[in-house]
Design a protein around this motif. Structure first.
Motif, PDB file in Angstrom:
ATOM      1  N   VAL A   2       0.836  -1.203   0.000  1.00 46.92           N
ATOM      2  CA  VAL A   2       0.000   0.000   0.000  1.00 46.92           C
ATOM      3  C   VAL A   2       0.867   1.248   0.000  1.00 46.92           C
ATOM      4  N   THR A   3       1.934   1.233   0.804  1.00 48.66           N
ATOM      5  CA  THR A   3       2.797   2.411   0.887  1.00 48.66           C
ATOM      6  C   THR A   3       3.490   2.687  -0.447  1.00 48.66           C
ATOM      7  N   ARG A   4       3.996   1.635  -1.076  1.00 49.30           N
ATOM      8  CA  ARG A   4       4.788   1.835  -2.292  1.00 49.30           C
ATOM      9  C   ARG A   4       3.911   2.054  -3.531  1.00 49.30           C
ATOM     10  N   TRP A   5       2.763   1.370  -3.596  1.00 51.49           N
ATOM     11  CA  TRP A   5       1.968   1.425  -4.818  1.00 51.49           C
ATOM     12  C   TRP A   5       0.784   2.392  -4.693  1.00 51.49           C
ATOM     13  N   VAL A   6      -0.041   2.204  -3.664  1.00 53.23           N
ATOM     14  CA  VAL A   6      -1.277   2.984  -3.565  1.00 53.23           C
ATOM     15  C   VAL A   6      -0.973   4.447  -3.233  1.00 53.23           C
ATOM     16  N   LEU A   7      -0.226   4.687  -2.155  1.00 52.90           N
ATOM     17  CA  LEU A   7       0.056   6.065  -1.776  1.00 52.90           C
ATOM     18  C   LEU A   7       0.869   6.791  -2.835  1.00 52.90           C
ATOM     19  N   ALA A   8       1.714   6.053  -3.524  1.00 52.54           N
ATOM     20  CA  ALA A   8       2.479   6.708  -4.581  1.00 52.54           C
ATOM     21  C   ALA A   8       1.561   7.228  -5.690  1.00 52.54           C
ATOM     22  N   ARG A   9       0.522   6.462  -6.025  1.00 53.50           N
ATOM     23  CA  ARG A   9      -0.431   6.884  -7.059  1.00 53.50           C
ATOM     24  C   ARG A   9      -1.285   8.072  -6.605  1.00 53.50           C
ATOM     25  N   LEU A  10      -1.613   8.122  -5.308  1.00 55.69           N
ATOM     26  CA  LEU A  10      -2.585   9.116  -4.820  1.00 55.69           C
ATOM     27  C   LEU A  10      -1.937  10.294  -4.100  1.00 55.69           C
ATOM     28  N   ARG A  11      -0.622  10.376  -4.121  1.00 64.51           N
ATOM     29  CA  ARG A  11       0.052  11.359  -3.265  1.00 64.51           C
ATOM     30  C   ARG A  11      -0.233  12.812  -3.673  1.00 64.51           C
ATOM     31  N   HIS A  12      -0.657  13.045  -4.896  1.00 66.52           N
ATOM     32  CA  HIS A  12      -0.915  14.411  -5.349  1.00 66.52           C
ATOM     33  C   HIS A  12      -2.403  14.765  -5.310  1.00 66.52           C
ATOM     34  N   GLN A  13      -3.248  13.874  -4.739  1.00 73.46           N
ATOM     35  CA  GLN A  13      -4.689  14.128  -4.698  1.00 73.46           C
ATOM     36  C   GLN A  13      -5.133  14.433  -3.273  1.00 73.46           C
ATOM     37  N   ARG A  14      -6.210  15.190  -3.180  1.00 71.98           N
ATOM     38  CA  ARG A  14      -6.794  15.520  -1.877  1.00 71.98           C
ATOM     39  C   ARG A  14      -8.248  15.070  -1.879  1.00 71.98           C
ATOM     40  N   PHE A  15      -8.659  14.427  -0.774  1.00 71.74           N
ATOM     41  CA  PHE A  15     -10.009  13.855  -0.680  1.00 71.74           C
ATOM     42  C   PHE A  15     -10.781  14.523   0.450  1.00 71.74           C
ATOM     43  N   PHE A  16     -12.066  14.711   0.214  1.00 72.75           N
ATOM     44  CA  PHE A  16     -12.914  15.402   1.184  1.00 72.75           C
ATOM     45  C   PHE A  16     -14.046  14.519   1.712  1.00 72.75           C
ATOM     46  N   SER A  17     -14.062  13.251   1.335  1.00 74.32           N
ATOM     47  CA  SER A  17     -15.056  12.314   1.865  1.00 74.32           C
ATOM     48  C   SER A  17     -14.524  10.900   1.696  1.00 74.32           C
ATOM     49  N   SER A  24     -11.612   6.416  -5.745  1.00 73.31           N
ATOM     50  CA  SER A  24     -10.267   6.509  -6.314  1.00 73.31           C
ATOM     51  C   SER A  24      -9.503   5.209  -6.123  1.00 73.31           C
ATOM     52  N   LEU A  25      -9.710   4.554  -4.978  1.00 75.03           N
ATOM     53  CA  LEU A  25      -9.033   3.272  -4.751  1.00 75.03           C
ATOM     54  C   LEU A  25      -9.526   2.207  -5.728  1.00 75.03           C
ATOM     55  N   SER A  26     -10.808   2.271  -6.075  1.00 76.62           N
ATOM     56  CA  SER A  26     -11.346   1.264  -7.002  1.00 76.62           C
ATOM     57  C   SER A  26     -10.733   1.376  -8.386  1.00 76.62           C
ATOM     58  N   THR A  27     -10.181   2.523  -8.712  1.00 72.56           N
ATOM     59  CA  THR A  27      -9.544   2.690 -10.026  1.00 72.56           C
ATOM     60  C   THR A  27      -8.140   2.100 -10.059  1.00 72.56           C
ATOM     61  N   LEU A  28      -7.662   1.622  -8.910  1.00 75.96           N
ATOM     62  CA  LEU A  28      -6.305   1.069  -8.848  1.00 75.96           C
ATOM     63  C   LEU A  28      -6.313  -0.454  -8.888  1.00 75.96           C
ATOM     64  N   ALA A  29      -7.383  -1.051  -9.398  1.00 77.08           N
ATOM     65  CA  ALA A  29      -7.488  -2.516  -9.419  1.00 77.08           C
ATOM     66  C   ALA A  29      -6.372  -3.169 -10.225  1.00 77.08           C
ATOM     67  N   ASP A  30      -5.786  -2.441 -11.147  1.00 76.27           N
ATOM     68  CA  ASP A  30      -4.718  -3.029 -11.951  1.00 76.27           C
ATOM     69  C   ASP A  30      -3.502  -3.410 -11.120  1.00 76.27           C
ATOM     70  N   LEU A  31      -3.381  -2.816  -9.901  1.00 75.91           N
ATOM     71  CA  LEU A  31      -2.247  -3.164  -9.041  1.00 75.91           C
ATOM     72  C   LEU A  31      -2.318  -4.624  -8.608  1.00 75.91           C
ATOM     73  N   ASN A  32      -3.540  -5.145  -8.468  1.00 73.52           N
ATOM     74  CA  ASN A  32      -3.693  -6.546  -8.073  1.00 73.52           C
ATOM     75  C   ASN A  32      -3.324  -7.520  -9.195  1.00 73.52           C
ATOM     76  N   GLN A  33      -3.156  -7.000 -10.396  1.00 73.52           N
ATOM     77  CA  GLN A  33      -2.823  -7.869 -11.536  1.00 73.52           C
ATOM     78  C   GLN A  33      -1.307  -8.020 -11.743  1.00 73.52           C
ATOM     79  N   ARG A  34      -0.549  -7.298 -10.967  1.00 76.83           N
ATOM     80  CA  ARG A  34       0.904  -7.413 -11.121  1.00 76.83           C
ATOM     81  C   ARG A  34       1.360  -8.811 -10.700  1.00 76.83           C
ATOM     82  N   PRO A  35       2.143  -9.488 -11.525  1.00 80.57           N
ATOM     83  CA  PRO A  35       2.569 -10.869 -11.192  1.00 80.57           C
ATOM     84  C   PRO A  35       3.536 -10.886 -10.022  1.00 80.57           C
TER      85      PRO A  35
END
Length: 252
Positions: A2-17, A24-35
């Motif tokens: 999560v630290t290396r992949w998810v936060l790296a993708r979202l580090r420039h975004q700000r969320f209010f809810s 936004s997390l649901s758009t990162l499903a491709d991370l689970n496909q990495r072999p």
């Protein structure tokens, strides 16, 4: 991961809810496909093979966080929870029970059986009493009643009428039993004389309560009351005699 992949993708975004973040997390499903590097497959295939078959349907009601504590029912058949007092059936007075507290309710159990349930109240020092929990005709509860407490207070002294004031302040006298017993128990620690003086001082300042009497005794304010009373109780003829002597000495 999560630290290396998810936060790296979202580090420039700000969320209010939370919903916005979840989308936004649901758009990162491709991370689970990495072999995997050393194993066959990926996170998605491992989940489908091992975890998904063992999943069960979610419960109809969401899980509710609760805290438990063991308490003892008072002689007034109430239990204290976060400074508030909740009633239980009077036959359980002095019994040890389990209390379950949620954000909205307070439940009381004895040996796994629920004996009382209340809507949680945030007012400290108040009572929540169910009429059906009260003894018929305000009969004695575990050997205590309003007459017994008033008689014990009268034995302490006339200034201990504070106990009767406590009983009269409540819609149901049983709600004041704890405070009355607390006041009377102070006599064992500080002595009957000091307790009576402390009650008199509390009444003079309209501070009718167990904590007020305890604070007076703890800080020695009752001793000041006793000294003032002794001064007022001096025989009047001694002061007159002193005044006459002073006048005669001035004449001579």
């Amino acid at each position: 991961m999560v630290t290396r992949w998810v936060l790296a993708r979202l580090r420039h975004q700000r969320f209010f809810s939370l919903n916005e973040l979840n989308w936004s997390l649901s758009t990162l499903a491709d991370l689970n496909q990495r072999p995997f590097k050393k194993l066959p497959g990926c996170h998605a295939s491992a989940f489908a093979e091992m975890d998904q078959p063992a999943l069960r349907p979610l419960p109809e009601l969401a899980n509710e966080y609760a805290e438990w504590k063991v308490v003892r029912v008072g002689v007034d058949y109430h239990v204290e929870v976060d400074g508030h007092y909740y009633s239980v059936p009077c036959q359980h007075a002095r019994a040890q029970v389990d209390v379950r507290m949620t954000r909205t309710t307070v439940e009381v159990f004895q040996r796994g059986q629920r004996i009382a349930s209340h809507v949680q109240c945030a007012f400290k020092g108040r009572h929540t009493t169910v009429a059906s929990h009260m003894p018929p005709a305000h009969r004695e509860v575990a050997g205590w009643n309003a007459q017994t407490l008033a008689a014990r207070a009268e034995a302490v002294g006339p200034r201990c009428s504070l106990v009767e004031r406590l009983l009269g302040q409540r819609q149901h006298p049983q709600q004041a039993f704890r405070s009355c017993l607390g006041v009377l128990s102070l006599g064992q620690k500080y002595g009957i004389g000091r307790l009576e003086a402390a009650c008199a001082r509390a009444l003079n300042h309209s501070a009718v309560g167990w904590k007020s009497v305890q604070a007076i005794l703890k800080n020695g304010l009752d001793l000041q009351q006793q000294d003032a009373q002794r001064t007022l109780d001096l025989p009047e003829h001694e002061n007159l005699r002193g005044a006459a002597y002073y006048q005669s000495s001035q004449i001579h």
